[in-house]
Design a protein around this motif. Sequence first.
Motif, PDB file in Angstrom:
ATOM      1  N   TYR A 161       0.930  -1.091  -0.252  1.00  0.00           N
ATOM      2  CA  TYR A 161      -0.104  -0.072   0.005  1.00  0.00           C
ATOM      3  C   TYR A 161       0.932   1.365   0.010  1.00  0.00           C
ATOM      4  O   TYR A 161       0.703   2.023  -0.895  1.00  0.00           O
ATOM      5  CB  TYR A 161      -0.873   0.082   1.366  1.00  0.00           C
ATOM      6  N   HIS A 162       1.855   1.381   0.933  1.00  0.00           N
ATOM      7  CA  HIS A 162       2.663   2.496   0.964  1.00  0.00           C
ATOM      8  C   HIS A 162       3.633   2.552  -0.240  1.00  0.00           C
ATOM      9  O   HIS A 162       4.143   3.769  -0.408  1.00  0.00           O
ATOM     10  CB  HIS A 162       3.327   2.541   2.407  1.00  0.00           C
ATOM     11  N   LEU A 163       3.936   1.494  -0.756  1.00  0.00           N
ATOM     12  CA  LEU A 163       4.801   1.447  -2.115  1.00  0.00           C
ATOM     13  C   LEU A 163       3.818   1.879  -3.173  1.00  0.00           C
ATOM     14  O   LEU A 163       4.344   1.759  -4.507  1.00  0.00           O
ATOM     15  CB  LEU A 163       5.568   0.234  -2.154  1.00  0.00           C
ATOM     16  N   LYS A 164       2.585   2.028  -3.020  1.00  0.00           N
ATOM     17  CA  LYS A 164       1.650   2.543  -3.921  1.00  0.00           C
ATOM     18  C   LYS A 164       1.229   1.232  -5.174  1.00  0.00           C
ATOM     19  O   LYS A 164       1.084   1.686  -6.237  1.00  0.00           O
ATOM     20  CB  LYS A 164       1.998   3.840  -4.846  1.00  0.00           C
ATOM     21  N   ASP A 165       1.766   0.152  -4.773  1.00  0.00           N
ATOM     22  CA  ASP A 165       1.246  -1.032  -5.557  1.00  0.00           C
ATOM     23  C   ASP A 165       0.013  -1.537  -4.967  1.00  0.00           C
ATOM     24  O   ASP A 165       0.159  -2.595  -4.434  1.00  0.00           O
ATOM     25  CB  ASP A 165       2.384  -2.036  -5.580  1.00  0.00           C
ATOM     26  N   ASP A 168      -2.622  -2.773  -6.370  1.00  0.00           N
ATOM     27  CA  ASP A 168      -3.062  -4.248  -6.627  1.00  0.00           C
ATOM     28  C   ASP A 168      -2.461  -5.539  -5.681  1.00  0.00           C
ATOM     29  O   ASP A 168      -3.412  -6.212  -5.438  1.00  0.00           O
ATOM     30  CB  ASP A 168      -2.965  -4.856  -8.249  1.00  0.00           C
ATOM     31  N   GLN A 169      -1.208  -5.437  -5.483  1.00  0.00           N
ATOM     32  CA  GLN A 169      -0.657  -6.302  -4.733  1.00  0.00           C
ATOM     33  C   GLN A 169      -1.136  -5.903  -3.362  1.00  0.00           C
ATOM     34  O   GLN A 169      -1.390  -7.179  -2.528  1.00  0.00           O
ATOM     35  CB  GLN A 169       1.104  -6.270  -4.806  1.00  0.00           C
ATOM     36  N   ALA A 170      -1.183  -4.595  -2.731  1.00  0.00           N
ATOM     37  CA  ALA A 170      -1.376  -4.654  -1.465  1.00  0.00           C
ATOM     38  C   ALA A 170      -3.088  -5.091  -1.392  1.00  0.00           C
ATOM     39  O   ALA A 170      -3.390  -5.961  -0.339  1.00  0.00           O
ATOM     40  CB  ALA A 170      -1.463  -3.002  -1.306  1.00  0.00           C
ATOM     41  N   HIS A 171      -4.067  -5.050  -2.235  1.00  0.00           N
ATOM     42  CA  HIS A 171      -5.445  -5.651  -2.163  1.00  0.00           C
ATOM     43  C   HIS A 171      -5.174  -7.287  -2.199  1.00  0.00           C
ATOM     44  O   HIS A 171      -6.180  -7.823  -1.363  1.00  0.00           O
ATOM     45  CB  HIS A 171      -6.115  -5.274  -3.589  1.00  0.00           C
ATOM     46  N   HIS A 172      -4.407  -7.704  -2.888  1.00  0.00           N
ATOM     47  CA  HIS A 172      -4.207  -9.370  -2.908  1.00  0.00           C
ATOM     48  C   HIS A 172      -3.956  -9.882  -1.734  1.00  0.00           C
ATOM     49  O   HIS A 172      -4.443 -10.700  -0.904  1.00  0.00           O
ATOM     50  CB  HIS A 172      -2.934  -9.668  -3.978  1.00  0.00           C
ATOM     51  N   TYR A 173      -2.868  -9.162  -0.925  1.00  0.00           N
ATOM     52  CA  TYR A 173      -2.323  -9.732   0.509  1.00  0.00           C
ATOM     53  C   TYR A 173      -3.335  -9.204   1.716  1.00  0.00           C
ATOM     54  O   TYR A 173      -3.617  -9.927   2.209  1.00  0.00           O
ATOM     55  CB  TYR A 173      -1.064  -9.015   0.767  1.00  0.00           C
ATOM     56  N   LEU A 174      -3.937  -8.060   1.600  1.00  0.00           N
ATOM     57  CA  LEU A 174      -4.999  -7.743   2.451  1.00  0.00           C
ATOM     58  C   LEU A 174      -6.163  -8.324   2.639  1.00  0.00           C
ATOM     59  O   LEU A 174      -6.883  -8.770   3.332  1.00  0.00           O
ATOM     60  CB  LEU A 174      -5.220  -6.168   2.171  1.00  0.00           C
ATOM     61  N   THR A 175      -6.598  -8.804   1.209  1.00  0.00           N
ATOM     62  CA  THR A 175      -7.792  -9.785   0.910  1.00  0.00           C
ATOM     63  C   THR A 175      -7.722 -10.867   1.682  1.00  0.00           C
ATOM     64  O   THR A 175      -8.583 -11.567   2.316  1.00  0.00           O
ATOM     65  CB  THR A 175      -8.258  -9.617  -0.451  1.00  0.00           C
ATOM     66  N   LYS A 195     -12.217  -9.991  11.495  1.00  0.00           N
ATOM     67  CA  LYS A 195     -12.656  -9.155  12.503  1.00  0.00           C
ATOM     68  C   LYS A 195     -11.377  -8.192  12.838  1.00  0.00           C
ATOM     69  O   LYS A 195     -11.686  -7.107  13.527  1.00  0.00           O
ATOM     70  CB  LYS A 195     -13.251  -9.693  13.726  1.00  0.00           C
ATOM     71  N   ASP A 196     -10.238  -8.297  12.135  1.00  0.00           N
ATOM     72  CA  ASP A 196      -9.242  -7.403  12.593  1.00  0.00           C
ATOM     73  C   ASP A 196      -9.389  -6.172  11.851  1.00  0.00           C
ATOM     74  O   ASP A 196      -9.571  -5.704  10.642  1.00  0.00           O
ATOM     75  CB  ASP A 196      -7.933  -8.189  11.898  1.00  0.00           C
ATOM     76  N   VAL A 197      -9.595  -5.151  12.913  1.00  0.00           N
ATOM     77  CA  VAL A 197      -9.778  -3.734  12.518  1.00  0.00           C
ATOM     78  C   VAL A 197      -8.581  -3.154  11.681  1.00  0.00           C
ATOM     79  O   VAL A 197      -8.909  -2.411  10.563  1.00  0.00           O
ATOM     80  CB  VAL A 197     -10.169  -2.929  13.648  1.00  0.00           C
ATOM     81  N   ASN A 198      -7.446  -3.463  11.874  1.00  0.00           N
ATOM     82  CA  ASN A 198      -6.371  -2.995  11.230  1.00  0.00           C
ATOM     83  C   ASN A 198      -6.246  -3.331   9.770  1.00  0.00           C
ATOM     84  O   ASN A 198      -6.136  -2.650   8.616  1.00  0.00           O
ATOM     85  CB  ASN A 198      -4.929  -3.228  11.586  1.00  0.00           C
ATOM     86  N   VAL A 199      -6.542  -4.725   9.637  1.00  0.00           N
ATOM     87  CA  VAL A 199      -6.854  -5.227   8.083  1.00  0.00           C
ATOM     88  C   VAL A 199      -7.881  -4.524   7.362  1.00  0.00           C
ATOM     89  O   VAL A 199      -7.913  -4.230   6.242  1.00  0.00           O
ATOM     90  CB  VAL A 199      -7.064  -6.903   8.322  1.00  0.00           C
ATOM     91  N   LYS A 200      -8.880  -4.764   8.098  1.00  0.00           N
ATOM     92  CA  LYS A 200     -10.127  -3.814   7.628  1.00  0.00           C
ATOM     93  C   LYS A 200      -9.762  -2.378   6.918  1.00  0.00           C
ATOM     94  O   LYS A 200     -10.048  -2.026   5.912  1.00  0.00           O
ATOM     95  CB  LYS A 200     -11.487  -3.941   8.412  1.00  0.00           C
ATOM     96  N   ARG A 201      -9.118  -1.707   7.765  1.00  0.00           N
ATOM     97  CA  ARG A 201      -8.884  -0.200   7.510  1.00  0.00           C
ATOM     98  C   ARG A 201      -8.029  -0.117   6.475  1.00  0.00           C
ATOM     99  O   ARG A 201      -8.240   0.654   5.413  1.00  0.00           O
ATOM    100  CB  ARG A 201      -8.051   0.378   8.835  1.00  0.00           C
ATOM    101  N   TYR A 202      -6.887  -0.987   6.235  1.00  0.00           N
ATOM    102  CA  TYR A 202      -5.933  -0.948   5.049  1.00  0.00           C
ATOM    103  C   TYR A 202      -6.569  -1.617   3.890  1.00  0.00           C
ATOM    104  O   TYR A 202      -6.368  -0.939   2.771  1.00  0.00           O
ATOM    105  CB  TYR A 202      -4.559  -1.664   5.462  1.00  0.00           C
ATOM    106  N   LEU A 203      -7.489  -2.446   4.092  1.00  0.00           N
ATOM    107  CA  LEU A 203      -8.125  -2.935   2.879  1.00  0.00           C
ATOM    108  C   LEU A 203      -9.134  -1.891   2.246  1.00  0.00           C
ATOM    109  O   LEU A 203      -9.235  -1.570   1.268  1.00  0.00           O
ATOM    110  CB  LEU A 203      -8.883  -4.251   3.249  1.00  0.00           C
ATOM    111  N   GLN A 204      -9.925  -1.203   3.363  1.00  0.00           N
ATOM    112  CA  GLN A 204     -10.622  -0.116   2.715  1.00  0.00           C
ATOM    113  C   GLN A 204      -9.758   0.992   2.043  1.00  0.00           C
ATOM    114  O   GLN A 204     -10.097   1.605   1.061  1.00  0.00           O
ATOM    115  CB  GLN A 204     -11.370   0.462   3.796  1.00  0.00           C
ATOM    116  N   LEU A 205      -8.684   1.418   2.640  1.00  0.00           N
ATOM    117  CA  LEU A 205      -7.893   2.726   1.878  1.00  0.00           C
ATOM    118  C   LEU A 205      -7.290   2.102   0.578  1.00  0.00           C
ATOM    119  O   LEU A 205      -7.295   2.807  -0.214  1.00  0.00           O
ATOM    120  CB  LEU A 205      -6.722   2.774   3.004  1.00  0.00           C
TER     121      LEU A 205
END
Length: 180
Positions: A128-132, A134-141, A149-159
């Motif tokens: 996410y912070h490297l601005k990739d 698609d990859q961020a979405h893959h790993y966070l999904t 229920k992990d709020v940190n995962v949800k927050r970064y997935l929404q971002l």
Amino acid sequence: MADQVYDEALHARLQQAQKFKEAGNQCYKEQHFRDAVRRYHRALLQLRGLDPSVLAPLQPFGAEIPALTQAQEQALHNTQVDCYNNLAACLLHIEPVNYERVWEYSLKVLLQQPENVKALYRAGVAFYHLKDYDQAHHYLTEAARKEPKDVNVKRYLQLTERELSSYRQKQQQMYLGMFR
């Protein structure tokens, strides 16, 4: 005789690595992240050359290194995975954050443990912070699938989804402008 000496040296290095890892864990709990990083690196240095999956370039020509027992190999890999995972966690707390390293260490964990939620999350944050996105979405999904229920995962997935949506809208506008 040589096998016994090797076994004793191997056991000592595995124990020393475990002690460094535990010292790193204590530093992490006390929020001394730089000290924790040093301890985890020292643990990994103790393990260097013991991993049978890595060729040892300085192995004496023709020398046979006795194989690790299954328990020794498991201890070696568990300690490596824990250290890399903990290194990634520490780096997320040290400014400026080195997201490339967080990504690198997280992927080392995922090679050994593809289902490791913490490594999936940290890889997603790094991407996410490297601005990739698609990859961020893959790993966070993947992380969200395992820990819904992990709020940190949800927050970064929404971002990440917000960034992907914005990018797609910009692309759509650009293509519409091309054909007018």
